[in-house]
Design a protein around this motif. Sequence first.
Motif, PDB file in Angstrom:
ATOM      1  N   ASN A   1       0.907  -1.339   0.044  1.00  0.00           N
ATOM      2  CA  ASN A   1      -0.090  -0.081  -0.005  1.00  0.00           C
ATOM      3  C   ASN A   1       0.822   1.231   0.017  1.00  0.00           C
ATOM      4  N   CYS A   2       0.905   2.202  -0.899  1.00  0.00           N
ATOM      5  CA  CYS A   2       1.442   3.095  -1.199  1.00  0.00           C
ATOM      6  C   CYS A   2       0.876   4.703  -1.090  1.00  0.00           C
ATOM      7  N   VAL A   3       1.789   5.321  -0.179  1.00  0.00           N
ATOM      8  CA  VAL A   3       0.868   6.615   0.325  1.00  0.00           C
ATOM      9  C   VAL A   3       1.131   7.540  -0.702  1.00  0.00           C
ATOM     10  N   HIS A   4       0.158   8.533  -0.950  1.00  0.00           N
ATOM     11  CA  HIS A   4       0.373   9.578  -1.889  1.00  0.00           C
ATOM     12  C   HIS A   4       0.613   9.009  -3.352  1.00  0.00           C
ATOM     13  N   ILE A   5      -0.212   8.101  -3.661  1.00  0.00           N
ATOM     14  CA  ILE A   5       0.169   7.545  -4.885  1.00  0.00           C
ATOM     15  C   ILE A   5      -0.766   8.273  -6.049  1.00  0.00           C
ATOM     16  N   GLU A   6      -1.478   9.347  -5.800  1.00  0.00           N
ATOM     17  CA  GLU A   6      -2.178  10.050  -6.665  1.00  0.00           C
ATOM     18  C   GLU A   6      -1.040  11.201  -6.950  1.00  0.00           C
ATOM     19  N   GLU A   7      -0.537  11.664  -6.038  1.00  0.00           N
ATOM     20  CA  GLU A   7       0.661  12.848  -6.145  1.00  0.00           C
ATOM     21  C   GLU A   7       1.833  12.050  -7.219  1.00  0.00           C
ATOM     22  N   GLN A   8       2.248  10.964  -6.762  1.00  0.00           N
ATOM     23  CA  GLN A   8       3.241  10.361  -7.400  1.00  0.00           C
ATOM     24  C   GLN A   8       2.899  10.009  -8.824  1.00  0.00           C
ATOM     25  N   THR A   9       1.606   9.695  -9.158  1.00  0.00           N
ATOM     26  CA  THR A   9       1.295   9.521 -10.608  1.00  0.00           C
ATOM     27  C   THR A   9       1.323  10.758 -11.482  1.00  0.00           C
ATOM     28  N   ARG A  10       0.879  11.796 -10.875  1.00  0.00           N
ATOM     29  CA  ARG A  10       1.114  13.085 -11.428  1.00  0.00           C
ATOM     30  C   ARG A  10       2.497  13.492 -11.722  1.00  0.00           C
ATOM     31  N   ILE A  11       3.184  13.472 -10.685  1.00  0.00           N
ATOM     32  CA  ILE A  11       4.688  13.831 -11.074  1.00  0.00           C
ATOM     33  C   ILE A  11       5.518  12.999 -12.107  1.00  0.00           C
ATOM     34  N   GLU A  12       5.203  11.633 -11.973  1.00  0.00           N
ATOM     35  CA  GLU A  12       5.841  10.818 -12.909  1.00  0.00           C
ATOM     36  C   GLU A  12       5.497  10.894 -14.226  1.00  0.00           C
ATOM     37  N   ARG A  13       4.275  11.253 -14.696  1.00  0.00           N
ATOM     38  CA  ARG A  13       3.757  11.419 -15.749  1.00  0.00           C
ATOM     39  C   ARG A  13       4.394  12.666 -16.269  1.00  0.00           C
ATOM     40  N   HIS A  14       4.617  13.854 -15.749  1.00  0.00           N
ATOM     41  CA  HIS A  14       5.136  15.167 -16.349  1.00  0.00           C
ATOM     42  C   HIS A  14       6.674  14.708 -16.312  1.00  0.00           C
ATOM     43  N   VAL A  15       7.396  14.032 -15.276  1.00  0.00           N
ATOM     44  CA  VAL A  15       8.836  13.805 -15.503  1.00  0.00           C
ATOM     45  C   VAL A  15       9.216  12.986 -16.804  1.00  0.00           C
ATOM     46  N   SER A  16       8.076  12.012 -17.066  1.00  0.00           N
ATOM     47  CA  SER A  16       8.511  11.054 -18.216  1.00  0.00           C
ATOM     48  C   SER A  16       8.275  11.974 -19.505  1.00  0.00           C
ATOM     49  N   GLU A  17       7.591  12.896 -19.263  1.00  0.00           N
ATOM     50  CA  GLU A  17       7.478  14.041 -20.601  1.00  0.00           C
ATOM     51  C   GLU A  17       8.742  14.720 -20.822  1.00  0.00           C
ATOM     52  N   LEU A  18       9.441  15.148 -19.544  1.00  0.00           N
ATOM     53  CA  LEU A  18      10.557  15.829 -19.464  1.00  0.00           C
ATOM     54  C   LEU A  18      11.696  14.812 -20.157  1.00  0.00           C
ATOM     55  N   LEU A  19      11.764  13.658 -19.645  1.00  0.00           N
ATOM     56  CA  LEU A  19      12.785  12.688 -20.201  1.00  0.00           C
ATOM     57  C   LEU A  19      12.933  12.491 -21.477  1.00  0.00           C
ATOM     58  N   ILE A  20      11.773  12.505 -22.208  1.00  0.00           N
ATOM     59  CA  ILE A  20      11.940  12.408 -23.788  1.00  0.00           C
ATOM     60  C   ILE A  20      11.965  13.729 -24.537  1.00  0.00           C
ATOM     61  N   LEU A  21      12.044  14.743 -23.989  1.00  0.00           N
ATOM     62  CA  LEU A  21      12.211  15.960 -24.883  1.00  0.00           C
ATOM     63  C   LEU A  21      13.431  15.880 -25.551  1.00  0.00           C
ATOM     64  N   ALA A  22      13.418  16.481 -26.876  1.00  0.00           N
ATOM     65  CA  ALA A  22      14.773  16.805 -27.604  1.00  0.00           C
ATOM     66  C   ALA A  22      15.501  17.753 -27.045  1.00  0.00           C
ATOM     67  N   PRO A  23      16.584  18.019 -27.253  1.00  0.00           N
ATOM     68  CA  PRO A  23      17.516  19.110 -26.736  1.00  0.00           C
ATOM     69  C   PRO A  23      17.001  20.324 -27.564  1.00  0.00           C
ATOM     70  N   ALA A  24      16.871  21.568 -26.628  1.00  0.00           N
ATOM     71  CA  ALA A  24      16.302  22.670 -27.326  1.00  0.00           C
ATOM     72  C   ALA A  24      16.664  23.825 -26.297  1.00  0.00           C
ATOM     73  N   THR A  25      16.490  25.176 -26.849  1.00  0.00           N
ATOM     74  CA  THR A  25      17.052  26.219 -26.223  1.00  0.00           C
ATOM     75  C   THR A  25      16.381  26.368 -25.148  1.00  0.00           C
ATOM     76  N   SER A  26      16.927  26.628 -23.953  1.00  0.00           N
ATOM     77  CA  SER A  26      16.300  27.144 -22.582  1.00  0.00           C
ATOM     78  C   SER A  26      15.816  28.518 -22.729  1.00  0.00           C
ATOM     79  N   PRO A  27      14.475  28.629 -22.161  1.00  0.00           N
ATOM     80  CA  PRO A  27      14.094  29.983 -21.779  1.00  0.00           C
ATOM     81  C   PRO A  27      14.756  30.768 -20.692  1.00  0.00           C
ATOM     82  N   SER A  28      14.529  32.220 -21.075  1.00  0.00           N
ATOM     83  CA  SER A  28      15.608  32.791 -19.810  1.00  0.00           C
ATOM     84  C   SER A  28      14.618  33.287 -18.771  1.00  0.00           C
ATOM     85  N   PHE A  29      15.327  33.522 -17.827  1.00  0.00           N
ATOM     86  CA  PHE A  29      14.416  34.005 -16.583  1.00  0.00           C
ATOM     87  C   PHE A  29      13.386  34.965 -16.767  1.00  0.00           C
ATOM     88  N   ASN A  30      13.694  36.034 -17.560  1.00  0.00           N
ATOM     89  CA  ASN A  30      12.784  36.943 -18.162  1.00  0.00           C
ATOM     90  C   ASN A  30      11.450  36.326 -18.624  1.00  0.00           C
TER      91      ASN A  30
END
Length: 500
Positions: A188-217
């Motif tokens: 039984n895992c606690v905070h499984i819903e939050e873990q699912t949300r984070i992993e979904r967006h982390v997985s999107e980050l990991l498959i992104l191709a190299p691109a120019t980073s936005p500036s702080f502005n």
Amino acid sequence: MLNIPYPLPDELVCSVIARAQRRLGIHSPKFANGYLLRNRNFIVTPDLPSQLGLFSNQLEYQPITPTDLAYRHTLLPLYAPFIEEERRQKCLMWMERKCDGNVHFTVGCAASRLNKPEFLRYCPFCAKEQIDEHGEAYWLRIHQIPSIHVCIKHQSPLCSVNKRVQKIHRHAFQTLKIQKELSISKANCVHIEEQTRIERHVSELLILAPATSPSFNQWTNFYQSVLHEKGYGKGQYVCFDKVMEQVVSRWPINWLKKECLWPLNKQSSWLHSIIRKHRKSFSFLEHMVLLDAVYEGTWSMDSILKQVPSTEEISNSTHIYMSPLDDSVVHINKSKWLNLVKRYGTKLARSNGGGAIYTWLYRYHNKWLLKTNSHYQRPIQYENNRVDWRARDWHVVRAMYRILYDSEADLDSPRRSALWFIHQLEHSATVEKKLAKLPLTATFLERYAEDTTEYQIRRLTRTLSRYSPNKPPAWRLLRESGLSDERITAQAREFIECIL
């Protein structure tokens, strides 16, 4: 080199080298690094390794560039979109060559509030599937990411190896081995819903191709625009209380505390800083928490990163206006400030009755104020007496003597260098940085730290103890001690001549 296997999907670089070492049957970590990578001093760094150029040069039969390695087989994609482009380029350059830890400082990983995993982690179910499909298990990137403690695919908590990375041998690559007696069961895992949300967006980050980073502005303008558009604006500012309420409604306080993202209501909190003007980079988790709260789950990281560079600056930004008051008031305030900075200096003048004047001049006569302050800057003599360094010195030395006595009879321990002694302490970073204030500790390290010759003799002694009372040939003694004729010192050679 044909002996190095090609990286599997989402596999860490250190995992590929470990699999190659296991296939070749090489037990010596440094020999393996010299044979596989042409560099005996390659240090294991699971998340953000350097010298990727050495590794890519060995994959001649199926080439891959250092940049592709960094984006597909390290954790750089978690940090690259949130740092400035100049820093991203430096990180890629340092990861291709030898960087001495510069990448961790540049991406903000070293000073991050997130809890980095101390051990390599894996999902037993994923490992079983890897063995069935590829014939061997390997380390996945997504399992080594801070804030992810569960394999969402199998609803199983991640398991940790019982060896801390770089503590046993910093040149040794660990392979993933599943114990046969390990009972695999879903818990039984606690905070499984939050873990699912984070992993979904982390997985999107990991498959992104190299691109120019936005500036702080661009990040500042994006958040200002989105928050006003979503109804969190308050004139030209953002209503922080509404934003905080929305964040708490989407993310439980217990989870925020666990991930070191609480409290939020302080002026110095990360949530206050991220919705203001960006003067530093923020972690991927901080961005995800805010974005998920604002968009209420209907967003993707890919669309956000495409939207940030194209965001226009909002029209109601703050401007500095000239004073509508008469010249006599301006002259009086300038004279008061000038007298204060001549007496106290620029910094102390504000805390000695000049705070209100400074604010007034900064708003209405900014150029004059900055020009005047540049002429009256004065160094502040500050002595930090919060720490009793004499008592700290005695405490550290006692701890080091205990470490020395406990390890004295252990012939299998790594080289007991000065850095090894320091890393055995609970607060090793403080001791390493403030060694000049700890004379007793420095003396201890100078006296008891092993040099190369002492370490080689201890290794030779360990091998001899296995053959006692017999004596092995010199070549076998060197080989089983992990030494060679090229690397052995003159004193260690004399030791061998005396005992054989």
